[in-house]
Design a protein around this motif. Structure first.
Motif, mmCIF file in Angstrom:
data_model
loop_
_atom_site.group_PDB
_atom_site.id
_atom_site.type_symbol
_atom_site.label_atom_id
_atom_site.label_comp_id
_atom_site.label_asym_id
_atom_site.label_seq_id
_atom_site.Cartn_x
_atom_site.Cartn_y
_atom_site.Cartn_z
ATOM 1 N N UNK A 190 0.809 -1.226 0.000
ATOM 2 C CA UNK A 190 0.000 0.000 0.000
ATOM 3 C C UNK A 190 0.841 1.274 0.000
ATOM 4 N N UNK A 191 2.160 1.135 0.223
ATOM 5 C CA UNK A 191 2.987 2.333 0.244
ATOM 6 C C UNK A 191 4.297 2.107 0.975
ATOM 7 N N UNK A 192 4.816 3.193 1.536
ATOM 8 C CA UNK A 192 6.138 3.186 2.155
ATOM 9 C C UNK A 192 6.084 3.703 3.594
ATOM 10 N N UNK A 193 7.064 3.296 4.377
ATOM 11 C CA UNK A 193 7.220 3.782 5.744
ATOM 12 C C UNK A 193 8.683 4.088 5.999
ATOM 13 N N UNK A 194 8.930 5.094 6.827
ATOM 14 C CA UNK A 194 10.303 5.391 7.240
ATOM 15 C C UNK A 194 10.300 5.985 8.632
ATOM 16 N N UNK A 195 11.396 5.725 9.347
ATOM 17 C CA UNK A 195 11.652 6.359 10.641
ATOM 18 C C UNK A 195 12.831 7.291 10.431
ATOM 19 N N UNK A 196 12.562 8.572 10.466
ATOM 20 C CA UNK A 196 13.624 9.559 10.253
ATOM 21 C C UNK A 196 14.521 9.638 11.494
ATOM 22 N N UNK A 197 15.711 10.198 11.359
ATOM 23 C CA UNK A 197 16.602 10.327 12.513
ATOM 24 C C UNK A 197 15.985 11.159 13.644
ATOM 25 N N UNK A 198 16.440 10.875 14.859
ATOM 26 C CA UNK A 198 16.015 11.708 15.987
ATOM 27 C C UNK A 198 16.788 13.027 15.917
ATOM 28 N N UNK A 199 16.052 14.113 15.853
ATOM 29 C CA UNK A 199 16.696 15.433 15.758
ATOM 30 C C UNK A 199 15.967 16.420 16.669
ATOM 31 N N UNK A 200 16.666 17.439 17.092
ATOM 32 C CA UNK A 200 16.047 18.496 17.890
ATOM 33 C C UNK A 200 15.209 19.412 17.007
ATOM 34 N N UNK A 201 15.700 19.663 15.796
ATOM 35 C CA UNK A 201 15.020 20.562 14.873
ATOM 36 C C UNK A 201 14.401 19.746 13.740
#
Length: 232
Positions: free
Chosen positions: A154-165
C-alpha cells in the motif's frame, strides 16, 4: 490526554492548511507501546480508532482486550517467527524490510485465507541502528514482494533520525515522497503508493507538509514511555 489529542489534531489541521492539503487525507496513529489498556481506552473514548504497536505481544494482547472496531498498526521490527501472531490482527504492517519477511507474511496470509496490507520500510537516512531496506534497494524489494499471493503493498514507511530541529528531517521526508511518486509512475501490479507513513511526535508536522498520509504520534499523546512488557 484528551487535551493532547485535541492539540495534535489542531496541529495536523494547521500543517495540512499550510501544505494545501485536506485534513481528512492524514491519519493519526496513536502509538500506544508500553501504555496500559486503560490509557488506550481513554483515547478510544475520545474518538481514536488507529493504534500503533512496536511489539508483537502488546499488539496481540491489546487486540484481544479492546474493541474490535480498532485498526491496529504493526510499526516495529517484525521477526519472521512472530508473523503468525500479527496476521489477522494488524490492519497494516508498516515494517516490511526484506523479501523473506514478505514471503512469511504471504505464507501466513494464505494459510489463514486472509488478504494482508503491508508497507515497505525504507531506511531513509541509512542509519546502522535502524531497520529498513536501503533507498537504492527499495524498488527491487517492491517488485519481488508484489508477486506474492495474499499481500498487497500500500505504500512506504520510514523512521527519520532523531533530531532536535524537525527541519533537519525535511530532506528525508522529501526523498521518501519522491520514491513513492517514482514507484507509482511505474504502475507495478499489486502496488499502490497511497500510504506514506512518516513523522513522529517531534517531526510529524514537517512530515505532513512533505506528503505524509499517516503520522505516528506516541509521546505527544500519551506522554513518556514505560517498559513493563517483555516481548514473546
Amino acid at each position: 490526554m484528551s487535551k493532547n489529542l485535541d492539540l495534535v489534531s489542531r496541529n495536523i489541521a494547521k500543517a495540512c492548511e499550510r501544505a494545501g492539503r485536506d485534513k481528512a487525507d492524514v491519519t493519526l496513529i496513536a502509538v500506544s507501546k508500553t501504555k496500559p489498556v486503560s490509557m488506550l481506552m481513554e483515547a478510544y473514548r475520545h474518538g481514536c480508532r488507529q493504534f500503533g504497536e512496536n511489539k508483537v505481544q502488546e499488539l496481540s494482547q491489546k487486540y484481544e482486550e479492546m474493541p474490535k472496531d480498532i485498526q491496529w498498526h504493526m510499526i516495529g521490527h517484525l521477526q519472521r517467527n512472530k508473523v503468525k501472531y500479527v496476521v489477522g490482527k494488524a490492519a497494516l504492517i508498516h515494517s516490511v524490510d526484506s523479501l523473506k519477511l514478505a514471503e512469511e507474511i504471504s505464507r501466513e496470509a494464505v494459510k489463514k485465507q486472509l488478504e494482508v496490507s503491508i508497507l515497505i520500510e525504507v531506511n531513509i537516512a541509512n542509519e546502522e541502528s535502524k531497520y529498513g531496506v536501503a533507498l537504492s534497494d527499495a524498488e527491487k524489494l517492491i517488485h519481488g514482494a508484489a508477486l506474492l499471493p495474499n499481500i498487497h503493498i500500500q505504500g512506504l514507511m520510514a523512521i527519520a533520525p532523531y533530531v532536535e530541529d524537525p527541519e533537519e528531517n525535511r530532506h528525508y521526508f522529501t526523498l521518501l515522497k519522491q520514491l513513492s511518486v517514482d514507484i507509482k509512475q511505474k504502475n507495478i501490479d499489486n502496488v499502490n503508493m497511497n500510504v506514506l507513513s512518516m513523522g513522529m511526535t517531534g517531526d510529524y508536522l514537517t512530515a505532513i507538509e512533505e506528503g505524509a498520509t499517516h503520522v505516528r504520534v506516541g509521546t505527544g499523546i500519551f506522554g513518556e514511555r514505560h517498559y513493563p512488557f517483555q516481548d514473546i
